[in-house]
Motif scaffolding. Structure first.
Motif, PDB file in Angstrom:
ATOM      1  N   LEU A   1     -20.750 -32.196  28.756  1.00 47.57           N
ATOM      2  CA  LEU A   1     -20.580 -33.214  27.728  1.00 47.57           C
ATOM      3  C   LEU A   1     -21.276 -32.606  26.396  1.00 47.57           C
ATOM      4  O   LEU A   1     -20.478 -32.801  25.265  1.00 47.57           O
ATOM      5  N   LYS A   2     -22.869 -33.460  26.462  1.00 50.09           N
ATOM      6  CA  LYS A   2     -22.967 -32.905  24.782  1.00 50.09           C
ATOM      7  C   LYS A   2     -24.263 -32.010  24.897  1.00 50.09           C
ATOM      8  O   LYS A   2     -25.111 -32.621  26.303  1.00 50.09           O
ATOM      9  N   PRO A   3     -25.495 -31.404  24.418  1.00 49.77           N
ATOM     10  CA  PRO A   3     -25.147 -31.022  22.887  1.00 49.77           C
ATOM     11  C   PRO A   3     -24.398 -29.613  22.705  1.00 49.77           C
ATOM     12  O   PRO A   3     -24.400 -29.062  23.856  1.00 49.77           O
ATOM     13  N   SER A   4     -24.127 -29.608  21.275  1.00 52.31           N
ATOM     14  CA  SER A   4     -23.537 -27.718  21.506  1.00 52.31           C
ATOM     15  C   SER A   4     -24.807 -27.312  20.490  1.00 52.31           C
ATOM     16  O   SER A   4     -25.877 -28.008  20.616  1.00 52.31           O
ATOM     17  N   ALA A   5     -24.445 -26.010  21.394  1.00 50.83           N
ATOM     18  CA  ALA A   5     -25.629 -25.149  20.561  1.00 50.83           C
ATOM     19  C   ALA A   5     -25.175 -24.023  19.593  1.00 50.83           C
ATOM     20  O   ALA A   5     -23.937 -23.787  19.747  1.00 50.83           O
ATOM     21  N   PHE A   6     -26.865 -23.513  19.243  1.00 57.89           N
ATOM     22  CA  PHE A   6     -26.539 -23.007  17.992  1.00 57.89           C
ATOM     23  C   PHE A   6     -26.995 -21.228  18.208  1.00 57.89           C
ATOM     24  O   PHE A   6     -28.614 -21.526  18.017  1.00 57.89           O
ATOM     25  N   ILE A   7     -26.495 -20.022  18.668  1.00 56.71           N
ATOM     26  CA  ILE A   7     -27.381 -18.971  18.336  1.00 56.71           C
ATOM     27  C   ILE A   7     -27.601 -17.569  17.392  1.00 56.71           C
ATOM     28  O   ILE A   7     -27.385 -18.070  17.269  1.00 56.71           O
ATOM     29  N   LEU A   8     -28.821 -17.691  17.220  1.00 60.99           N
ATOM     30  CA  LEU A   8     -28.941 -16.955  15.743  1.00 60.99           C
ATOM     31  C   LEU A   8     -29.936 -15.470  16.691  1.00 60.99           C
ATOM     32  O   LEU A   8     -30.842 -15.465  16.913  1.00 60.99           O
ATOM     33  N   ASP A   9     -29.400 -14.811  16.682  1.00 58.30           N
ATOM     34  CA  ASP A   9     -29.546 -13.371  16.879  1.00 58.30           C
ATOM     35  C   ASP A   9     -31.006 -12.574  15.330  1.00 58.30           C
ATOM     36  O   ASP A   9     -29.437 -12.128  14.873  1.00 58.30           O
ATOM     37  N   PHE A  10     -32.199 -12.595  14.908  1.00 56.48           N
ATOM     38  CA  PHE A  10     -32.715 -12.102  14.321  1.00 56.48           C
ATOM     39  C   PHE A  10     -33.211 -10.577  14.470  1.00 56.48           C
ATOM     40  O   PHE A  10     -33.828  -9.293  13.783  1.00 56.48           O
ATOM     41  N   GLY A  11     -32.622 -10.217  15.971  1.00 58.24           N
ATOM     42  CA  GLY A  11     -33.037  -8.756  16.564  1.00 58.24           C
ATOM     43  C   GLY A  11     -34.460  -8.572  17.574  1.00 58.24           C
ATOM     44  O   GLY A  11     -33.766  -8.239  18.645  1.00 58.24           O
ATOM     45  N   LYS A  12     -35.181  -9.300  16.579  1.00 58.67           N
ATOM     46  CA  LYS A  12     -36.110  -9.150  17.327  1.00 58.67           C
ATOM     47  C   LYS A  12     -36.797  -9.889  18.404  1.00 58.67           C
ATOM     48  O   LYS A  12     -37.105 -10.147  18.620  1.00 58.67           O
TER      49      LYS A  12
END
Length: 266
Positions: free
Chosen positions: A181-192
């Motif tokens: 139901l919640k929360p939503s998520a956010f993935i940030l790939d910086f390489g390393k």
């Protein structure tokens, strides 16, 4: 009528289209906005423009200084790239970008990452939910992001569906969290290193590449299980880190990013 005229299969019109597209690509910094629209809506889309010329002109436009400073022009360039089957999202359709200049591809991806960040913080999160300044922090890191992915909970997806449909031409793709139901998520790939943020205040999860490549290898799959994002066992084993959203979190995050050779926000 004009578009039909430009599609006439003659060597003359092919040469006209190529020369005009090349001129506008090389002079994007100074031409009127109407010419930019003509460039993206007609010339780049013309069947008379050879693929190698289309790639060269589009790449030149992406790398123009105007695209960095003029959001309206940048929007036209991004919309063309996302909407055409010739290119698409380079994070998903990387094969379509294999002949593009590396610098142009990286810049285009950074623009999409910015849109991901805006989508997450402007639409997904409630207006008063970013009291810790996370949006501004991550926007300053956009140029260093290799890949990013917004994962919407079912409740957020249903709530935002009218807005998502209305803005589908310039909102990058997103995934869905199943049974959540919640929360939503956010993935940030910086390489390393890969960072996972959530729409609710809580904590940031930090995964080094050594484990992230197995967890987030298929970053653009359509559906995710929430258990894939929080790995308490890796945190307990001090392989991954969990940084709570408490006063001083930015300093802690800066130190973590520097550890992986990244430049944190000034």
């Amino acid at each position: 009528a004009l578009r039909n005229t430009l599609q006439i299969n003659t060597e003359f019109w092919s040469e006209v289209i190529e020369q005009t597209a090349t001129y506008l690509a090389n002079n994007l910094n100074t031409v009127p906005l109407a010419h930019v629209k003509f460039f993206t809506q007609y010339l780049l889309d013309s069947e008379q423009l050879l693929p190698e010329h289309r790639i060269a002109c589009f790449g030149e436009a992406i790398l123009s200084s105007r695209c960095m400073s003029d959001e309206v022009v940048r929007t036209h360039i991004v919309q063309y790239g996302l909407q055409t089957s010739e290119f698409g999202d380079p994070r998903v359709s990387s094969i379509n970008w294999r002949r593009m200049q590396g610098a142009a591809t990286e810049r285009f991806i950074s623009w999409l990452s910015r849109e991901d960040i805006k989508l997450f913080f402007d639409l997904v999160m409630q207006r008063d939910s970013d009291r810790h300044g996370r949006k501004r922090y991550w926007l300053k890191m956009a140029d260093q992001i290799k890949r990013s992915r917004v994962l919407l909970s079912h409740s957020d997806h249903d709530r935002l569906l009218p807005k998502l449909n209305k803005q589908k031409d310039h909102i990058p793709s997103f995934g869905i969290l199943t049974g959540y139901l919640k929360p939503s998520a956010f993935i940030l790939d910086f390489g390393k290193v890969v960072i996972v943020e959530f729409s609710e205040v809580g904590a940031i999860y930090v995964y080094p590449r050594s484990v992230a490549r197995d967890i987030f290898g298929d970053l653009y799959k359509p559906r995710w299980d929430p258990s894939e994002l929080r790995h308490k066992d890796l945190v307990d084993a001090k392989i991954a880190r969990k940084i709570p959203h408490v006063p001083g979190w930015k300093d802690d995050m800066n130190n973590e990013l520097e550890k992986y050779g990244l430049t944190p926000p000034g």
